[in-house]
Design a protein around this motif. Structure first.
Motif, short mmCIF file in Angstrom:
data_model
loop_
_atom_site.label_atom_id
_atom_site.label_comp_id
_atom_site.label_asym_id
_atom_site.label_seq_id
_atom_site.Cartn_x
_atom_site.Cartn_y
_atom_site.Cartn_z
N ALA A 77 1.04 -1.39 0.17
CA ALA A 77 0.02 0.08 -0.01
C ALA A 77 0.87 1.35 0.03
O ALA A 77 1.92 1.20 0.56
CB ALA A 77 -0.96 -0.03 1.38
N TYR A 107 -2.76 -1.02 -3.25
CA TYR A 107 -3.70 -0.01 -2.82
C TYR A 107 -3.08 1.27 -2.92
O TYR A 107 -1.90 1.41 -2.20
CB TYR A 107 -4.47 -0.31 -1.83
CG TYR A 107 -5.70 0.68 -1.38
CD1 TYR A 107 -6.82 0.71 -2.27
CD2 TYR A 107 -5.58 1.42 -0.47
CE1 TYR A 107 -7.65 1.77 -2.05
CE2 TYR A 107 -6.74 2.40 -0.21
CZ TYR A 107 -7.81 2.29 -0.68
OH TYR A 107 -8.82 3.22 -0.58
N PHE A 109 -3.79 4.92 -1.17
CA PHE A 109 -4.72 5.72 -0.30
C PHE A 109 -4.15 7.36 -0.42
O PHE A 109 -2.99 7.54 0.07
CB PHE A 109 -4.62 5.46 1.20
CG PHE A 109 -5.42 5.76 2.21
CD1 PHE A 109 -6.54 5.16 2.52
CD2 PHE A 109 -4.94 7.02 2.76
CE1 PHE A 109 -7.26 5.78 3.57
CE2 PHE A 109 -5.73 7.44 3.71
CZ PHE A 109 -6.88 6.87 4.12
N PHE A 298 -6.43 -3.94 3.36
CA PHE A 298 -7.30 -2.89 2.88
C PHE A 298 -8.48 -3.19 2.09
O PHE A 298 -8.58 -4.06 1.78
CB PHE A 298 -6.39 -1.99 2.03
CG PHE A 298 -5.30 -2.53 1.14
CD1 PHE A 298 -5.93 -3.23 -0.19
CD2 PHE A 298 -4.38 -2.79 1.24
CE1 PHE A 298 -5.34 -4.02 -1.11
CE2 PHE A 298 -3.44 -3.55 0.33
CZ PHE A 298 -3.88 -4.19 -0.93
N LEU A 366 -7.54 1.07 5.70
CA LEU A 366 -6.10 0.77 5.48
C LEU A 366 -5.57 0.06 6.69
O LEU A 366 -5.33 0.79 7.57
CB LEU A 366 -5.26 1.78 4.66
CG LEU A 366 -3.51 1.50 4.57
CD1 LEU A 366 -3.51 0.34 3.74
CD2 LEU A 366 -2.96 2.61 3.97
#
Length: 488
Positions: A77, A107, A109, A298, A366
């Motif tokens: 992430a 992911y 964020f 997440f 997350l």
């Protein structure tokens, strides 16, 4: 008959595997990239304050996109913060496409610091009211810069461990609430990623709730405001990168300083507040427990919200710039309706609820070990996150001003448990302006402006926030979706 040589070879390989040192599963990297507009080639209007932008005449301090990339060897992430007033969902999706992580194990964020002296990134502060101030060239450059930063960091990750801390910060002299009831989020969250060997800081995340507007409407220079000073302080003290996340700032949490002071005093106040919060975060991290192998996880969910704000309908083209609008049944809104509906709304006022478009946004969580980041796509009122209707978070101020001509009806306020109490993690971090910016998320009980009538005339008292919100239905829909993610 078994081959003795094959058996011997298998034994040698197994022994070598057992003898090899186990690789650290958790890795991290952190850094930043300059995104300051080039005022010679990029026409820049400063965001915030009023219906039109202020032409930027100089640069007081640089703006950055900052990121921390983490991986447990299975999930990866990127946590990104951008020095700007806000980013729409389409901006975030463009950043994700540019990074190119297209599988379920990665992911991105993204949140905005909500800087009120950065460039207009939302199309709300151009030369004239209703005219976008977004510079298309600059927007593309920021998207490319974020992607480059994330990809560069993903190739520079090293074995790491996690440290985290939370403390309540006395708001007096730092932040105040300009709308009754006075509820000031005291929570200061700090997360630090340290090298597995030697423990040197790689990166630090600091989350706190207060509008970055120590530089007021009389300022005409680009500045990252107090978050920039905060990050600079942490980086100078730790040697690692620092990332700032805005918390629950609706309602409206603003710096506890005199706004009528001129730009020079504004810069000084930004430095004072930023450094004070940075020092408190670093103090909280001293001696904090370390987690050697945090797991990364997440989840995100799409949420549909009705556009009830009459002003938003009139200026629907601004919403189209950053979102995919939908019919009430969820089907895409035809392009011609983005022109027709505002006109229909203006001529045959108001537009019936059955014809009003909806907007799609994202809520997210997350997890990095015991730390859970909950992404809120706007500016949530703090009382919806932590309560405080009993006065516990007023920090010496009256809960309701005795001279308020239209006080909030506290008997109708929602009861707990509030969102912060629902987060199932040792450290739950509520991040505002995450993966989208939908304006203020106002408690329905105190939504007193008439959405059908263009929010005018405004009710007596402080009800500016209604004018910059989707409407009274947004808060309960978002809170229901956020609650599901928080409780997992």
């Amino acid at each position: 008959m078994a081959n003795p040589r094959a058996g011997f070879l298998a034994l040698v390989i197994a022994s070598a595997v057992c003898a090899a040192p186990a690789a650290a599963a958790f890795t991290a990297a952190a850094g930043k990239i300059d995104i300051t507009p080039d005022l010679k080639t990029e026409t820049t209007y400063l965001a915030g304050f009023g219906a039109s932008g202020r032409p930027a005449k100089g640069v007081h301090d640089p703006l950055y996109a900052r990121a921390v990339v983490v991986s447990d060897g299975r999930k990866t992430a990127a946590i990104v913060a951008v020095d700007c007033i806000g980013l729409f969902r389409q901006d975030v999706l463009a950043m994700r496409r540019a990074v190119g992580w297209n599988d379920a194990d990665h992911y991105v964020f993204v949140s905005a610091t909500h800087d009120h002296s950065g460039p207009d990134t939302l199309g709300l502060w151009g030369r004239f009211p209703g005219v976008s101030g977004v510079n298309a060239r600059y927007r593309k450059r920021v998207i490319a810069a974020v992607a480059k930063l994330v990809l560069d960091l993903s190739h520079r990750m090293r074995p790491a461990q996690l440290s985290y801390a939370r403390r309540d910060l006395d708001a007096r002299g730092l932040c105040r609430d300009s709308r009754d009831p006075v509820v000031i989020d005291p929570e200061l969250d700090a997360v630090q990623f340290l090298a597995r060997s030697g423990g040197a800081p790689i990166g630090t995340i600091v989350r706190w709730s207060c509008h970055p507007e120590t530089s007021w409407r009389d300022n005409d220079e680009l500045t990252a405001d107090y978050p920039g000073q905060l990050c600079a302080r942490v980086e100078s003290r730790t040697g690692g990168a620092c990332l700032f996340q805005s918390g629950v700032i609706g309602g409206l949490l603003t710096p506890d300083s005199d706004h009528d002071h001129g730009p020079l005093k504004g810069y000084a106040e930004g430095r004072r507040i930023g450094q004070a919060v940075a020092d408190a975060a670093l103090s909280a991290l001293r001696g904090a427990a370390r987690v050697r192998e945090p797991k990364v996880g997440f989840e995100s969910a799409l949420v549909r919200l009705p556009i009830e704000n009459s002003r938003y309908i009139l200026f629907m083209r601004s919403l189209v710039f950053g979102h995919k609008l939908q019919e009430p049944d969820g089907s895409p809104l035809a392009a011609w309706k983005t022109f027709w509906l505002p006109l229909r709304h203006l001529i045959f006022f108001p537009l019936p609820a059955s014809q009003r478009p909806w907007v799609e946004t994202e809520v997210s969580r997350l997890d990095v070990g015991p730390v859970r980041f909950l992404g809120i796509p706007g500016e949530l009122f703090p009382e919806l996150a932590i309560g405080g209707y009993d006065g516990r978070y007023r920090f010496g101020h009256p809960l309701v001003d005795a001279n308020n001509p239209n006080p909030p009806r506290l008997a109708e306020a929602p009861k707990g448990p509030y969102l912060r109490q629902q987060v199932k993690a040792k450290l739950g971090i509520l991040v505002g302006l995450a993966n989208d910016e939908l304006g203020y998320i106002v408690p329905p009980y105190d939504f007193q402006a008439d959405a059908d009538r263009s929010m005018t005339p405004q009710p007596p008292g402080d009800h500016y926030e209604e004018t910059n919100s989707l409407g009274p239905s947004a808060a309960p829909i978002l809170l229901k979706a956020l609650s599901r993610l928080a409780r997992q």
